[in-house]
Design an enzyme around this catalytic site. Sequence first.
Site, PDB file in Angstrom:
ATOM      1  N   ALA A 107       0.904  -1.173   0.000  1.00  0.00           N
ATOM      2  CA  ALA A 107       0.000   0.000   0.000  1.00  0.00           C
ATOM      3  C   ALA A 107       0.931   1.208   0.000  1.00  0.00           C
ATOM      4  CB  ALA A 107      -0.903  -0.021   1.231  1.00  0.00           C
ATOM      5  N   ALA A 108       1.426   1.570  -1.180  1.00  0.00           N
ATOM      6  CA  ALA A 108       2.704   2.293  -1.227  1.00  0.00           C
ATOM      7  C   ALA A 108       2.662   3.812  -1.376  1.00  0.00           C
ATOM      8  CB  ALA A 108       3.562   1.709  -2.347  1.00  0.00           C
ATOM      9  N   ALA A 109       1.593   4.379  -1.944  1.00  0.00           N
ATOM     10  CA  ALA A 109       1.622   5.831  -2.231  1.00  0.00           C
ATOM     11  C   ALA A 109       1.523   6.676  -0.952  1.00  0.00           C
ATOM     12  CB  ALA A 109       0.476   6.201  -3.167  1.00  0.00           C
ATOM     13  N   PRO A 110       2.208   7.808  -0.879  1.00  0.00           N
ATOM     14  CA  PRO A 110       3.008   8.470  -1.917  1.00  0.00           C
ATOM     15  C   PRO A 110       4.401   7.878  -2.143  1.00  0.00           C
ATOM     16  CG  PRO A 110       2.991   9.782   0.083  1.00  0.00           C
ATOM     17  CD  PRO A 110       2.071   8.627   0.336  1.00  0.00           C
ATOM     18  N   GLY A 111       4.795   6.865  -1.376  1.00  0.00           N
ATOM     19  CA  GLY A 111       6.038   6.173  -1.687  1.00  0.00           C
ATOM     20  C   GLY A 111       7.202   6.421  -0.750  1.00  0.00           C
ATOM     21  N   LYS A 113       8.029   5.180   2.123  1.00  0.00           N
ATOM     22  CA  LYS A 113       8.701   3.996   2.693  1.00  0.00           C
ATOM     23  C   LYS A 113       9.379   3.185   1.600  1.00  0.00           C
ATOM     24  CE  LYS A 113       5.808   4.040   6.742  1.00  0.00           C
ATOM     25  NZ  LYS A 113       4.748   4.972   6.235  1.00  0.00           N
ATOM     26  N   ASP A 155      -4.966  -3.518  -6.808  1.00  0.00           N
ATOM     27  CA  ASP A 155      -5.545  -3.647  -5.470  1.00  0.00           C
ATOM     28  C   ASP A 155      -4.725  -4.682  -4.698  1.00  0.00           C
ATOM     29  OD1 ASP A 155      -7.126  -4.431  -3.249  1.00  0.00           O
ATOM     30  OD2 ASP A 155      -8.938  -3.771  -4.278  1.00  0.00           O
ATOM     31  N   ASP A 173       1.634  -0.891   4.879  1.00  0.00           N
ATOM     32  CA  ASP A 173       1.290   0.355   5.575  1.00  0.00           C
ATOM     33  C   ASP A 173      -0.177   0.595   5.245  1.00  0.00           C
ATOM     34  OD1 ASP A 173       1.675   2.660   6.985  1.00  0.00           O
ATOM     35  OD2 ASP A 173       2.717   3.727   5.389  1.00  0.00           O
ATOM     36  N   CYS A 223      -1.479   4.271  10.841  1.00  0.00           N
ATOM     37  CA  CYS A 223      -1.308   5.526  11.594  1.00  0.00           C
ATOM     38  C   CYS A 223      -2.592   5.782  12.371  1.00  0.00           C
ATOM     39  CB  CYS A 223      -0.955   6.678  10.667  1.00  0.00           C
ATOM     40  SG  CYS A 223      -2.191   6.999   9.410  1.00  0.00           S
TER      41      CYS A 223
END
Length: 296
Positions: A107-111, A113, A155, A173, A223
């Site tokens: 679940a990467a955006a905005p990237g 990590k 997805d 994340d 978070c």
Amino acid sequence: MQDVFFERIKKINPKILDGLKEKKEFSFRINKHKADLEAVEALREEGFSPKSVDWNKYAYTLPIEDRKKITKSSTYTQNKIYIQNLSSIIAANMLDVNENDWVLDLAAAPGGKSLIFSEKARIVSAVEPDKKRFFRMKRNFKEHGAKNIQTYNKDGRFVYKATGPIFDKVFLDAPCSSEAHIDGEITWWNLKRVKRFSKLQKELIISAFECLKPGGEMIYATCTFSPEENEEVIDLLLNKYDEAKVIEVDLPIDNIQSGITKWEDKKYSDEVKKCIRILPESAYSGFFFAKIKKNP
Ligand code: SAM
């Protein structure tokens, strides 16, 4: 809704409420694809006084008043530094990535990590289903000089069906109710939202675990503070897979709390005590994470 939110937070840890109000500092890290420690000297010459973080020589804090000003500095516009919360930096660094690893960021955006993993890994696969966020993330990787990240507009819940267990390390994340970002009036928080995210997170953590090679390690993070989105998700994974084990992590900071095993009418596995809640404090925003090993 305000009352329900505050009551729940108080039950988890009343200290969280003070931390949500107080934001005196922000943090950044040096982007090793483009710079090294000299970037900090350049910032000093530009009039900033960054303070180093004692657990990572590439991470620094500055007073919150500098947050806007720094985006005009040449060090920033040349993408030599990346503004990122200390909780995110520390959690990403808890995944022990090495130069042979193929890392999946599910679940990467905005990237932010993925960029940390790309500095250490052989290859990173970054997945993001939201089109707008996906293209912004791709631009982010290019601008920050990361050449070893593959991007997928997919997805995360179904990725394992296409890949099988091929990744050495996985970071999830997860999309969440973002309670750590509540600092004023509560307009968008409600219990239904928490439950909706919990359902999605359970599907995502199964996909993440299925993507992991036997012997591999993953981190599940959010978070948010709600146990339904945190310990309950880890508990589900532990009940579903005998090979899933939570690993103890040794963190160099004090503003942390271990996972809770009882919430309302629910009782979770004692293993979830090894999960970590980072309590919000200065440049650390609220965060939850658990490190999980897939036993062979
Ligand atoms: N890891 C990112 C970073 O450090 O820059 C932040 C990730 S953010 C907490 C969660 C992301 O999950 C959002 O970009 C959201 O669009 C994405 N998301 C939402 N639903 C998803 C799904 N079904 N599969 C994968 N990602 C999803």
